[in-house]
Design an enzyme around this catalytic site. Structure first.
Site, PDB file in Angstrom:
ATOM      1  N   LYS A  10      12.005  62.763  43.626  1.00 34.26           N
ATOM      2  CA  LYS A  10      14.012  63.706  42.925  1.00 34.26           C
ATOM      3  C   LYS A  10      13.588  64.609  42.239  1.00 34.26           C
ATOM      4  CE  LYS A  10      16.137  60.162  45.016  1.00 34.26           C
ATOM      5  NZ  LYS A  10      17.617  60.896  45.742  1.00 34.26           N
TER       6      LYS A  10
ATOM      7  N   TYR B 182       8.259  58.409  42.752  1.00 35.10           N
ATOM      8  CA  TYR B 182       9.932  58.141  42.988  1.00 35.10           C
ATOM      9  C   TYR B 182      10.899  59.586  42.362  1.00 35.10           C
ATOM     10  CZ  TYR B 182      15.170  57.141  42.796  1.00 35.10           C
ATOM     11  OH  TYR B 182      16.251  57.822  43.130  1.00 35.10           O
TER      12      TYR B 182
ATOM     13  N   SER C 156      18.549  62.422  41.379  1.00 34.79           N
ATOM     14  CA  SER C 156      18.801  60.720  40.084  1.00 34.79           C
ATOM     15  C   SER C 156      18.319  61.689  38.525  1.00 34.79           C
ATOM     16  CB  SER C 156      17.648  59.723  40.877  1.00 34.79           C
ATOM     17  OG  SER C 156      17.610  59.095  39.993  1.00 34.79           O
TER      18      SER C 156
HETATM   19  N1  LIG Z   1      21.153  52.567  42.903  1.00 34.89           N
HETATM   20  C1  LIG Z   1      20.602  53.401  41.423  1.00 34.89           C
HETATM   21  O1  LIG Z   1      20.229  53.396  40.471  1.00 34.89           O
HETATM   22  C2  LIG Z   1      20.770  54.939  42.317  1.00 34.89           C
HETATM   23  C3  LIG Z   1      20.002  55.679  40.987  1.00 34.89           C
HETATM   24  C4  LIG Z   1      19.884  57.126  40.866  1.00 34.89           C
HETATM   25  C5  LIG Z   1      20.075  58.486  42.183  1.00 34.89           C
HETATM   26  N2  LIG Z   1      19.912  57.123  43.029  1.00 34.89           N
HETATM   27  C6  LIG Z   1      19.962  57.436  44.368  1.00 34.89           C
HETATM   28  O2  LIG Z   1      21.392  57.321  45.238  1.00 34.89           O
HETATM   29  C7  LIG Z   1      20.908  57.311  47.132  1.00 34.89           C
HETATM   30  C8  LIG Z   1      21.146  55.850  47.783  1.00 34.89           C
HETATM   31  O3  LIG Z   1      20.714  55.041  47.297  1.00 34.89           O
HETATM   32  P1  LIG Z   1      22.006  53.565  46.732  1.00 34.89           P
HETATM   33  O4  LIG Z   1      21.676  53.371  45.355  1.00 34.89           O
HETATM   34  O5  LIG Z   1      23.089  54.032  47.523  1.00 34.89           O
HETATM   35  O6  LIG Z   1      20.833  52.600  47.751  1.00 34.89           O
HETATM   36  P2  LIG Z   1      20.421  51.771  48.716  1.00 34.89           P
HETATM   37  O7  LIG Z   1      21.923  50.754  48.228  1.00 34.89           O
HETATM   38  O8  LIG Z   1      19.511  50.610  48.945  1.00 34.89           O
HETATM   39  O9  LIG Z   1      20.986  52.741  49.945  1.00 34.89           O
HETATM   40  C9  LIG Z   1      20.545  53.547  50.483  1.00 34.89           C
HETATM   41  C10 LIG Z   1      21.412  53.708  51.990  1.00 34.89           C
HETATM   42  O10 LIG Z   1      20.192  54.568  52.473  1.00 34.89           O
HETATM   43  C11 LIG Z   1      20.066  53.849  53.608  1.00 34.89           C
HETATM   44  N3  LIG Z   1      19.042  54.757  54.425  1.00 34.89           N
HETATM   45  C12 LIG Z   1      17.393  54.256  54.064  1.00 34.89           C
HETATM   46  N4  LIG Z   1      16.740  54.371  54.968  1.00 34.89           N
HETATM   47  C13 LIG Z   1      17.030  55.349  55.823  1.00 34.89           C
HETATM   48  C14 LIG Z   1      16.580  56.370  56.230  1.00 34.89           C
HETATM   49  N5  LIG Z   1      14.838  55.771  57.062  1.00 34.89           N
HETATM   50  N6  LIG Z   1      17.200  56.657  57.850  1.00 34.89           N
HETATM   51  C15 LIG Z   1      19.136  56.365  57.437  1.00 34.89           C
HETATM   52  N7  LIG Z   1      19.121  56.200  56.200  1.00 34.89           N
HETATM   53  C16 LIG Z   1      18.721  55.190  55.488  1.00 34.89           C
HETATM   54  C17 LIG Z   1      20.047  52.386  54.067  1.00 34.89           C
HETATM   55  O11 LIG Z   1      20.723  51.999  55.622  1.00 34.89           O
HETATM   56  P3  LIG Z   1      20.073  51.351  56.314  1.00 34.89           P
HETATM   57  O12 LIG Z   1      19.419  50.475  55.728  1.00 34.89           O
HETATM   58  O13 LIG Z   1      21.203  51.039  57.212  1.00 34.89           O
HETATM   59  O14 LIG Z   1      19.242  53.040  57.107  1.00 34.89           O
HETATM   60  C18 LIG Z   1      21.961  52.323  52.585  1.00 34.89           C
HETATM   61  O15 LIG Z   1      23.001  53.222  53.930  1.00 34.89           O
HETATM   62  C19 LIG Z   1      19.982  57.961  47.146  1.00 34.89           C
HETATM   63  O16 LIG Z   1      18.894  58.340  47.371  1.00 34.89           O
HETATM   64  C20 LIG Z   1      18.587  56.181  44.898  1.00 34.89           C
HETATM   65  O17 LIG Z   1      17.690  57.730  45.931  1.00 34.89           O
HETATM   66  C21 LIG Z   1      19.996  55.699  43.264  1.00 34.89           C
END
Ligand SMILES: NC(=O)c1ccc[n+]([C@@H]2O[C@H](COP(=O)([O-])OP(=O)(O)OC[C@H]3O[C@@H](n4cnc5c(N)ncnc54)[C@H](OP(=O)(O)O)[C@@H]3O)[C@@H](O)[C@H]2O)c1
Length: 263
Positions: A155, A151, A138
């Protein structure tokens, strides 16, 4: 790396960035294994050829079966995308240590363990690279963000793991790529273990990047054997933060001003 017919295991593929990456990689001809806890949500991601594994990245038996099932179905594993992750918006003095540990279990230790499980399979592959590990970092892992200090720490730790691992595996022709998205429109903020972002940030969500841009960046990065992909490109400024730490920290402090986590 040519993505056609490559076998790619993606964690956190039931929604958000992970599901978008799955769709993009499927379009480019990859064979996919998709893992997340919510099996029903997984069912609607990608076509019938994808393997769906309902499992929790923080559970050892689920991690083992995710890798084993992928190899049993497709006979190999070329790319592991450690995407699953969760946020935590709490001031450091008040944060619940069980929540901090749970976040690190997913954002760091789960990813490390999946790498351990994936590597023996990648080592059996021919070609250059023989395999690629992708870690979903991130901008918060390059630029310290005060509204979710812990958090950000998870990261930064993932970035350290990613960068050292790349050097560790270089002689084996196994690539290691770090994805660094900025603010992305997904359920991430709502799915945080606790708290919510500052109001000033919520109001800026309409300017955030869409998940499809992150997915396209990941696919392009794999095709070009990139070491780091930052989306949006403006995020590269974060890499130069140390040179301009004073003014950058002042902007971050302004965004954080008056912010009472979770109120
Ligand atoms: N959105 C942002 O602004 C942003 C920015 C930078 C980086 N990121 C990173 O991008 C990645 C994805 O984030 P996102 O934005 O797509 O968030 P999200 O919409 O909350 O999706 C998270 C995904 O991870 C899964 N998950 C959560 N806990 C889990 C577990 N214990 N085991 C297996 N799967 C799990 C969830 O599915 P289930 O609930 O079905 O398990 C979902 O598919 C993360 O690593 C986050 O830190 C996000």
């Amino acid at each position: 790396m040519d993505l056609r017919d490559k076998v790619i295991l993606i964690t956190g593929a039931s929604g958000g960035i992970g599901a978008a990456c799955a769709r993009e990689l499927e379009r480019r001809g990859a064979r996919l294994a998709l893992m997340a806890r919510n099996g029903e949500a997984l069912a609607s991601v990608c076509g019938a050829g994808a393997l769906r594994i309902a499992g929790d990245v923080t559970k050892e038996e689920d991690r083992q079966s995710a890798v084993a099932e992928t190899v049993a179905r497709f006979g190999r594993l070329d790319v592991l995308v450690n995407n699953a992750g969760v946020g935590l918006y709490r001031p450091t003095a008040e944060v619940d240590m069980d929540a901090v540990r749970a976040m690190f279990e997913l954002n760091l230790f789960g990813a490390v363990r999946l790498v351990q499980l994936a590597l023996p399979h990648m080592r059996r592959n021919e070609g250059r690279p023989r395999g690629v590990i992708v870690n979903m970092g991130s901008i918060a892992g390059m630029l310290p963000l005060p509204w979710f200090t812990l958090y950000s720490s998870s990261k930064f730790a993932l970035l350290g793991f990613n960068e050292a691992l790349r050097i560790e595996l270089r002689h084996e022709n196994i690539g290691v790529m770090l994805m660094c998205p900025g603010y992305v429109k997904s359920g991430f903020q709502d799915n945080a273990l606790s708290g919510r972002p500052p109001d000033r940030l919520w109001r800026m969500k309409r300017f955030a990047t869409d998940v499809d841009s992150v997915a396209a960046g990941l696919a392009r990065g794999l095709e070009k054997n990139s070491k780091r992909v930052i989306i949006p490109r403006l995020g590269w400024l974060a890499a130069w933060r140390n040179a301009f730490a004073g003014p950058v920290d002042a902007i971050l402090a302004h965004l954080n001003e008056g912010y009472r986590h979770g109120e």
